[in-house]
Design a protein around this motif. Structure first.
Motif, PDB file in Angstrom:
ATOM      1  N   HIS A  93      -7.717   6.914  -0.944  1.00  0.00           N
ATOM      2  CA  HIS A  93      -8.597   6.351  -2.037  1.00  0.00           C
ATOM      3  C   HIS A  93      -7.893   5.247  -2.956  1.00  0.00           C
ATOM      4  O   HIS A  93      -8.742   4.470  -3.554  1.00  0.00           O
ATOM      5  N   GLN A 139       0.997  -1.283   0.025  1.00  0.00           N
ATOM      6  CA  GLN A 139      -0.007  -0.152   0.021  1.00  0.00           C
ATOM      7  C   GLN A 139       0.746   1.200  -0.078  1.00  0.00           C
ATOM      8  O   GLN A 139       0.531   2.184  -0.827  1.00  0.00           O
ATOM      9  N   HIS A 190      -3.795  -4.928  -2.185  1.00  0.00           N
ATOM     10  CA  HIS A 190      -3.748  -5.877  -0.995  1.00  0.00           C
ATOM     11  C   HIS A 190      -2.890  -6.999  -1.419  1.00  0.00           C
ATOM     12  O   HIS A 190      -2.426  -7.298  -2.512  1.00  0.00           O
ATOM     13  N   ARG A 215      -3.312   7.670  -0.510  1.00  0.00           N
ATOM     14  CA  ARG A 215      -3.447   6.848   0.934  1.00  0.00           C
ATOM     15  C   ARG A 215      -4.841   6.620   1.217  1.00  0.00           C
ATOM     16  O   ARG A 215      -5.275   5.426   1.402  1.00  0.00           O
ATOM     17  N   ALA A 271      -4.641   3.333  -2.055  1.00  0.00           N
ATOM     18  CA  ALA A 271      -3.824   2.307  -1.342  1.00  0.00           C
ATOM     19  C   ALA A 271      -5.102   1.343  -0.861  1.00  0.00           C
ATOM     20  O   ALA A 271      -4.485   0.031  -0.948  1.00  0.00           O
ATOM     21  N   PRO A 272      -6.009   1.521  -0.378  1.00  0.00           N
ATOM     22  CA  PRO A 272      -6.988   0.259  -0.137  1.00  0.00           C
ATOM     23  C   PRO A 272      -7.050  -0.400  -1.282  1.00  0.00           C
ATOM     24  O   PRO A 272      -7.746  -1.649  -0.860  1.00  0.00           O
ATOM     25  N   LEU A 273      -6.958  -0.084  -2.427  1.00  0.00           N
ATOM     26  CA  LEU A 273      -7.405  -1.261  -3.702  1.00  0.00           C
ATOM     27  C   LEU A 273      -6.239  -2.236  -3.693  1.00  0.00           C
ATOM     28  O   LEU A 273      -6.408  -3.071  -4.564  1.00  0.00           O
TER      29      LEU A 273
END
Length: 194
Positions: free
Chosen positions: A188, A84, A194, A186, A190-192
Motif C-alpha cells: 500500500h 520503494q 518512485h 510493500r 511503496a507504490p507511492l
C-alpha cells in the motif's frame, strides 16, 4: 531511599530526564509527578526546579530527547535496495519505534485529562516535519525521482499513518507482526514512491 545525587549539573539533568522517562512510562505524561521524579533522580525539589523551572519545561525536554532518539533510529534505515524498499524499511522501523518505545507511546496517547502544552505541540510538529524531511532525504538517496514536494507529502503520509495505526488498533494490520507490517507497506505504501 535513593542516595542524594551530588553529580555535575549535566549528570543531574540526565538523571532527572531518566527518572522522568521512567515515570512517564509508568503513569503517562498527565500524571507525571515532580516529587517522584526528584526522589527517583536523587535530587532535591529545588535542584529539580533549578534544572527544569516548570513541569512543562521538563516534559518538553523529555519530548525533545525522545524525538531525537526516534530520529536517530529512523536514520538507520537501509537505502541500498531502492526507494520503494527504503520506504518499506522506514515504515517498518517507524511502527517498531512507535509501538515499542514506552515514552513515545505515552507522548502519542495523551490520555486522561491531560492537555498538551504549546511547547509539546510545537515539538510534535517539529518531529513530524523533521522525520518527513529525513525520510525524504533517505528515499532520494535511495533513488527516488519524484518531485520534492510530492516526496515530502508521501513521507508525511507514511509517518502519520504509522502513528495512527499504532494508536488505534485495527483488524487490518497487527502492528506487532513485522512480516504483516512489511507486507502492508510493500502493498500500500511503496507504490507511492518512485
Amino acid at each position: 531511599m535513593r542516595r542524594r545525587n551530588n553529580d555535575s549539573r549535566t549528570e543531574q539533568e540526565s538523571a532527572i530526564l531518566k527518572a522522568a522517562a521512567e515515570e512517564v512510562s509508568l503513569v503517562g505524561v498527565g500524571r507525571l509527578s515532580m516529587d517522584v521524579v526528584a526522589r527517583q533522580a536523587g535530587v532535591s525539589r529545588s535542584t529539580l526546579y533549578r534544572r527544569f523551572p516548570t513541569r512543562d519545561a521538563l516534559i518538553t525536554e523529555l519530548g525533545r530527547q525522545t524525538f531525537d532518539f526516534a530520529m536517530a533510529r529512523l536514520q538507520t534505515v537501509a537505502i541500498d535496495d531502492g526507494p520503494q524498499q527504503a520506504a518499506v524499511a522506514a515504515f517498518r522501523e517507524g511502527v517498531r519505534l512507535l509501538s515499542g518505545e514506552p515514552v513515545m507511546r505515552r507522548f502519542l496517547q495523551l490520555e486522561g485529562g491531560f492537555t498538551a502544552t504549546a511547547d509539546m505541540v510545537d515539538e510534535a510538529r517539529e518531529f513530524l516535519v523533521s522525520a518527513a524531511r529525513a525520510m525524504a532525504k533517505a528515499l532520494r538517496t535511495a533513488g527516488a525521482t519524484m518531485p520534492d514536494d510530492a516526496l515530502l507529502a508521501v513521507c508525511e503520509l507514511h509517518i502519520r499513518l504509522a502513528a495512527s495505526l499504532v494508536q488505534v488498533a485495527t483488524p487490518t494490520l497487527d502492528v506487532g507482526d513485522d512480516a504483516a507490517v512489511t507486507a502492508y507497506a510493500r502493498a500500500h505504501l511503496a507504490p507511492l514512491v518512485h
